[in-house]
Motif scaffolding. Structure first.
Motif, mmCIF file in Angstrom:
data_model
loop_
_atom_site.group_PDB
_atom_site.id
_atom_site.type_symbol
_atom_site.label_atom_id
_atom_site.label_comp_id
_atom_site.label_asym_id
_atom_site.label_seq_id
_atom_site.Cartn_x
_atom_site.Cartn_y
_atom_site.Cartn_z
ATOM 1 N N MET A 51 1.056 4.075 -3.082
ATOM 2 C CA MET A 51 0.836 5.512 -2.939
ATOM 3 C C MET A 51 2.059 6.294 -3.403
ATOM 4 O O MET A 51 1.937 7.382 -3.971
ATOM 5 C CB MET A 51 0.491 5.871 -1.479
ATOM 6 C CG MET A 51 -0.797 5.238 -0.971
ATOM 7 S SD MET A 51 -2.187 5.354 -2.104
ATOM 8 C CE MET A 51 -2.596 7.078 -1.992
ATOM 9 N N ASN A 98 0.048 0.654 7.465
ATOM 10 C CA ASN A 98 0.211 1.645 6.386
ATOM 11 C C ASN A 98 0.074 3.109 6.832
ATOM 12 O O ASN A 98 0.223 4.023 6.029
ATOM 13 C CB ASN A 98 -0.674 1.304 5.173
ATOM 14 C CG ASN A 98 -2.081 1.850 5.270
ATOM 15 O OD1 ASN A 98 -2.626 2.427 4.348
ATOM 16 N ND2 ASN A 98 -2.719 1.647 6.430
ATOM 17 N N SER A 141 -8.310 12.693 0.300
ATOM 18 C CA SER A 141 -9.606 12.505 0.972
ATOM 19 C C SER A 141 -9.781 13.498 2.114
ATOM 20 O O SER A 141 -8.845 13.739 2.886
ATOM 21 C CB SER A 141 -9.716 11.088 1.536
ATOM 22 O OG SER A 141 -9.573 10.148 0.510
ATOM 23 N N MET A 155 0.830 -1.207 0.000
ATOM 24 C CA MET A 155 0.000 0.000 0.000
ATOM 25 C C MET A 155 0.865 1.258 0.000
ATOM 26 O O MET A 155 0.618 2.217 -0.747
ATOM 27 C CB MET A 155 -0.905 -0.044 1.243
ATOM 28 C CG MET A 155 -1.855 1.109 1.378
ATOM 29 S SD MET A 155 -3.084 1.095 0.064
ATOM 30 C CE MET A 155 -3.615 2.801 0.113
ATOM 31 N N ALA A 176 -2.485 13.128 -0.510
ATOM 32 C CA ALA A 176 -3.363 13.639 0.559
ATOM 33 C C ALA A 176 -4.579 14.255 -0.117
ATOM 34 O O ALA A 176 -4.616 15.466 -0.365
ATOM 35 C CB ALA A 176 -2.611 14.654 1.417
#
Ligand SMILES: Cc1cc2nc3c(=O)[nH]c(=O)nc-3n(C[C@H](O)[C@H](O)[C@H](O)COP(=O)(O)OP(=O)(O)OC[C@H]3O[C@@H](n4cnc5c(N)ncnc54)[C@H](O)[C@@H]3O)c2cc1C
Length: 374
Positions: free
Chosen positions: A79, A194, A114, A75, A112
């Motif tokens: 990202m 994560n 949400s 994860m 960044a």
């Protein structure tokens, strides 16, 4: 370049630390350091920038392999690559070395996007930037989940544009910039290492840290972030699911019913369910490979692959890991098979934005001729 020879030591390190990353909910720092040392943080970035110039297919391979041993590491990797490819698409002029730093492992990136106000609708930040004199924007942006929060050096952060009403701008924000704060901690059902904690970005930023022209954030999100994120997220889901299937095959082939003189896998119901899991996984993998090939050489089918691949893989992983729990019975509840970890890790994919249900809605609009984002 042999990706597997670079990957092997990372997998060894990630495998060793995955159990404590999960039980302690700690960031997989050993595996991320191994990724940086291997050069794989620059996998898909161009060779002149210090990257490996690899394809989406190789990205899928590396990410799925990582997910099969440590979902949290995969994860974090996903990202980073999603952030790095966005920087590559629109490098902020104020950071001329950024692409190279992301390629060579000097900086770990994340997204960044949400926010509490718009929840999983990541394309619609609520935080409003305002012009602060001629060449700067000022904003306070509260972000609800940021993978690698407090561990990444680079946060690609979305806000409503200061200049173009209702449009989105993306900024490259360094971890040590004044006004960057991790405002909570992460305690998740799965992907427990994560570090997807909430963050606040309360700052003034020069226009030179913006990615692309003012108001171009939504285009970057849909044309760059979504293809790479959806593809990698699908690879995480299927990597976790394959690990669960492999563990289930191993366990059911070895565990015996002594009084009957047969293994669990010799029970027709068990082997039929294993077959169904395997076929579902193979079908989803075939679609994943086709999606990666399409993103590598885009044509008119590519937008459908981008919308379809994550939803299909997320839901396949839910079914396969659920079946792995079932065929292994009570033994699956024990941590020694790791199936319960794969089961928990697999639950994250479909709630990550764009969520699987939103993607079905978008895909349905696309195949019925309706505007996808309308
Ligand atoms: C492990 C993990 C890591 C994450 N990392 C990051 C990160 O690095 N950066 C980042 O920006 N975000 C990150 N997120 C956040 C993620 O992308 C989502 O924004 C978040 O999971 C949404 O949760 P929510 O409770 O706000 O969902 P909600 O928006 O409240 O959704 C609830 C349900 O409503 C459904 N729904 C919502 N809208 C629609 C619609 N239009 N049509 C149909 N169904 C709909 C959803 O599918 C879901 O089933 C992460 C999340 C997780 C779980």
């Amino acid at each position: 370049m042999n990706v597997d020879s670079l990957l092997q030591p990372v997998l060894t390190t990630a495998t060793e630390h995955a159990p404590t990353v999960d039980t302690d909910g700690r960031f997989p720092e050993e595996a991320v350091a191994a990724l940086a040392a291997s050069g794989l943080l620059g996998l898909t970035l161009p060779e002149p920038d210090g990257g490996l110039g690899a394809s989406p297919e190789e990205f899928v391979h590396v990410t799925a392999e990582l997910a099969g041993v440590c979902g949290s590491t995969a994860m974090v990797y996903l990202m980073h690559i999603s952030g790095a490819m966005t920087v590559l698409a629109a490098p902020p002029p104020g950071m001329p070395d950024l692409t190279g730093d992301l390629a060579t492992g000097r900086a770990l990136a994340t997204l960044a996007f949400s926010e509490p106000g718009s929840r999983s609708h990541f394309w619609a930040p609520i935080s409003q930037a305002k012009r602060n004199g001629g060449q700067e924007a000022r904003f306070t942006a509260d972000k609800s989940w940021v993978t690698s929060a407090g561990h990444a050096q680079m946060y690609i952060t979305s806000v409503l544009s200061a200049d173009e009403p209702g449009t989105v701008d993306l900024y490259a924000i360094e971890a040590d910039a004044p006004g960057v704060a991790v405002t909570g901690s992460f305690h998740g059902l799965g992907l427990r290492g994560n570090a997807s904690a909430p963050m606040r970005f309360d700052m003034t930023v020069p226009d030179t840290l913006r990615l692309g022209a003012s108001g171009s954030g939504l285009t970057l999100m849909t044309e760059t972030v979504m293809p790479w994120f959806n593809l990698g997220n699908a690879a995480v889901s299927l990597g976790v699911a394959r690990a669960a299937l492999n563990a289930a095959v191993r366990h059911t082939s070895g565990a015996t019913l002594q009084h009957l003189g047969q293994t669990l896998a010799e029970l027709p119901t068990i082997r039929a369910r294993l077959a169904r899991m395997s076929l579902q996984l193979e079908a989803a993998h075939a679609y994943l490979r086709a999606a990666a090939a399409s993103i590598a050489a885009p044509d008119e089918q590519t937008p459908l692959y981008v919308l379809g691949v994550k939803a299909l893989a997320n839901d396949t992983a839910l079914t396969v890991t659920d079946d792995a729990m079932r065929v292994c019975g009570g033994a699956a509840f024990s941590q020694h098979l790791a199936i319960e970890r794969f089961f928990r890790d697999a639950r994250a994919g479909h709630v990550m934005a764009p969520t699987a249900d939103v993607l079905y809605d978008f895909y349905g609009k696309a195949i019925t001729g309706q505007p996808v984002f309308g």
